[in-house]
Design a protein around this motif. Structure first.
Motif, PDB file in Angstrom:
ATOM      1  N   ALA A 146     -21.752  11.779  -8.373  1.00 41.74           N
ATOM      2  CA  ALA A 146     -21.322  10.384  -8.410  1.00 41.74           C
ATOM      3  C   ALA A 146     -21.143   9.850  -6.998  1.00 41.74           C
ATOM      4  O   ALA A 146     -20.772  10.589  -6.083  1.00 41.74           O
ATOM      5  N   THR A 147     -21.389   8.542  -6.828  1.00 45.29           N
ATOM      6  CA  THR A 147     -21.191   7.910  -5.525  1.00 45.29           C
ATOM      7  C   THR A 147     -20.422   6.605  -5.703  1.00 45.29           C
ATOM      8  O   THR A 147     -20.563   5.919  -6.715  1.00 45.29           O
ATOM      9  N   PHE A 148     -19.613   6.296  -4.692  1.00 47.76           N
ATOM     10  CA  PHE A 148     -18.900   5.018  -4.682  1.00 47.76           C
ATOM     11  C   PHE A 148     -19.105   4.319  -3.358  1.00 47.76           C
ATOM     12  O   PHE A 148     -18.983   4.930  -2.291  1.00 47.76           O
ATOM     13  N   LYS A 149     -19.395   3.011  -3.432  1.00 46.73           N
ATOM     14  CA  LYS A 149     -19.553   2.182  -2.247  1.00 46.73           C
ATOM     15  C   LYS A 149     -18.858   0.857  -2.510  1.00 46.73           C
ATOM     16  O   LYS A 149     -19.149   0.189  -3.504  1.00 46.73           O
ATOM     17  N   GLY A 150     -17.920   0.500  -1.653  1.00 46.93           N
ATOM     18  CA  GLY A 150     -17.193  -0.745  -1.857  1.00 46.93           C
ATOM     19  C   GLY A 150     -15.793  -0.643  -1.283  1.00 46.93           C
ATOM     20  O   GLY A 150     -15.561   0.104  -0.334  1.00 46.93           O
ATOM     21  N   ASP A 151     -14.857  -1.380  -1.869  1.00 45.05           N
ATOM     22  CA  ASP A 151     -13.474  -1.407  -1.404  1.00 45.05           C
ATOM     23  C   ASP A 151     -12.523  -1.070  -2.539  1.00 45.05           C
ATOM     24  O   ASP A 151     -12.688  -1.558  -3.658  1.00 45.05           O
ATOM     25  N   ILE A 152     -11.529  -0.250  -2.224  1.00 42.76           N
ATOM     26  CA  ILE A 152     -10.413  -0.037  -3.142  1.00 42.76           C
ATOM     27  C   ILE A 152      -9.153  -0.481  -2.418  1.00 42.76           C
ATOM     28  O   ILE A 152      -8.760   0.119  -1.412  1.00 42.76           O
ATOM     29  N   THR A 153      -8.541  -1.531  -2.902  1.00 43.97           N
ATOM     30  CA  THR A 153      -7.348  -2.070  -2.276  1.00 43.97           C
ATOM     31  C   THR A 153      -6.167  -1.854  -3.197  1.00 43.97           C
ATOM     32  O   THR A 153      -6.140  -2.378  -4.313  1.00 43.97           O
ATOM     33  N   ILE A 189      -4.801   7.379  -4.299  1.00 45.56           N
ATOM     34  CA  ILE A 189      -6.089   6.690  -4.277  1.00 45.56           C
ATOM     35  C   ILE A 189      -7.160   7.606  -3.705  1.00 45.56           C
ATOM     36  O   ILE A 189      -6.966   8.234  -2.665  1.00 45.56           O
ATOM     37  N   GLY A 190      -8.305   7.674  -4.382  1.00 44.67           N
ATOM     38  CA  GLY A 190      -9.438   8.452  -3.890  1.00 44.67           C
ATOM     39  C   GLY A 190     -10.735   7.690  -4.083  1.00 44.67           C
ATOM     40  O   GLY A 190     -10.868   6.901  -5.022  1.00 44.67           O
ATOM     41  N   GLY A 191     -11.702   7.933  -3.220  1.00 45.11           N
ATOM     42  CA  GLY A 191     -12.976   7.243  -3.325  1.00 45.11           C
ATOM     43  C   GLY A 191     -13.705   7.567  -4.618  1.00 45.11           C
ATOM     44  O   GLY A 191     -14.367   6.709  -5.201  1.00 45.11           O
ATOM     45  N   VAL A 204     -20.254  11.473  -3.314  1.00 47.13           N
ATOM     46  CA  VAL A 204     -20.285  10.811  -2.006  1.00 47.13           C
ATOM     47  C   VAL A 204     -19.480   9.525  -2.071  1.00 47.13           C
ATOM     48  O   VAL A 204     -19.664   8.715  -2.983  1.00 47.13           O
ATOM     49  N   ASN A 205     -18.595   9.334  -1.089  1.00 45.92           N
ATOM     50  CA  ASN A 205     -17.895   8.073  -0.934  1.00 45.92           C
ATOM     51  C   ASN A 205     -18.249   7.446   0.405  1.00 45.92           C
ATOM     52  O   ASN A 205     -18.144   8.081   1.448  1.00 45.92           O
ATOM     53  N   THR A 206     -18.663   6.185   0.364  1.00 45.61           N
ATOM     54  CA  THR A 206     -18.877   5.418   1.592  1.00 45.61           C
ATOM     55  C   THR A 206     -17.988   4.180   1.588  1.00 45.61           C
ATOM     56  O   THR A 206     -18.166   3.294   2.418  1.00 45.61           O
TER      57      THR A 206
END
Length: 220
Positions: A127-134, A142-144, A157-159
């Motif tokens: 799995a991959t995450f791209k963006g913002d977690i506020t 909190i984790g990507g 992968v987290n970017t």
């Protein structure tokens, strides 16, 4: 039919929301259940409209227990704004989520938040995450990829940018892959920034607080 040989196929916002609503109701006669098999057959663009998480209720924790195969497709322009116990695009997972990419913004008061899942007690693979977690004042872990990992995170992968509430005096657990992990994190990488503005504790490029295993991971 929702079996391994014939999974339910999703390719639209309507498909996603219909499945999420069915699972989240927890009705005995639900058509789409938390233990079924699902597969994306195309990218889904949420057009910055609020997404309904799969396996979520504001006042308790619902676990997804089936298998969700992203098949290399993406959930695009995801927007998620809501309070609750645990959330990502999946609230909580005891099954398997694989080969899924998520791009978007999560602005949340969730106590536990992740780009893919709030609490993982199963397997998330590829799995991959791209963006913002506020995170707001109520966000603590909190984790990507996963806010809290009790299972296995592999080849993820987290970017994305993790940005806990800058006014929160005592940050708890924030990490590029998982905020807190008591399971296994293997062959994962983070190049996303942790945007916290104060010194805190339990902050890490891969995991904020861990008592499990971290194997063959990289952070830049």
């Amino acid at each position: 039919s929702g079996t391994a040989a014939d999974p339910w196929q999703l390719n639209s916002v309507s498909d996603w929301n219909t499945v999420a609503a069915s699972i989240n109701r927890q009705a005995e006669d639900a058509v789409y259940t938390s233990s079924a098999y699902y597969r994306l057959t195309a990218d889904i663009d949420f057009d910055n409209k609020n997404l309904t998480p799969i396996g979520f209720a504001a006042d308790n924790t619902i676990y997804f227990e089936g298998e969700f195969d992203g098949a290399g497709h993406k959930l695009l322009n995801v927007k998620l704004v809501a309070p609750g116990k645990s959330c990502g695009v999946f609230g909580a997972n005891k099954g398997t989520i694989r080969d899924l990419a998520v791009e978007g913004a999560l602005s949340t008061e969730f106590e536990i938040a992740g780009g893919i899942v709030g609490i993982n007690a199963g397997v998330i693979d590829g799995a991959t995450f791209k963006g913002d977690i506020t995170g707001g004042e109520g966000a603590k872990t909190i984790g990507g990829i996963a806010g809290q990992n009790l299972g296995t995170l592999e080849q993820c992968v987290n970017t994305g940018l993790l940005n806990p509430d800058p006014d929160q005096e005592i940050p708890t657990s924030v990490g590029g892959i998982a905020g807190l992990s008591r399971g296994t994190i293997q062959s994962c990488s983070n190049s996303g920034e942790i945007g916290y503005q104060h010194l805190g504790y339990n902050m890490g490029g891969i995991v904020g607080l861990q008592s499990g295993s971290v194997l063959q991971c990289s952070n830049t």
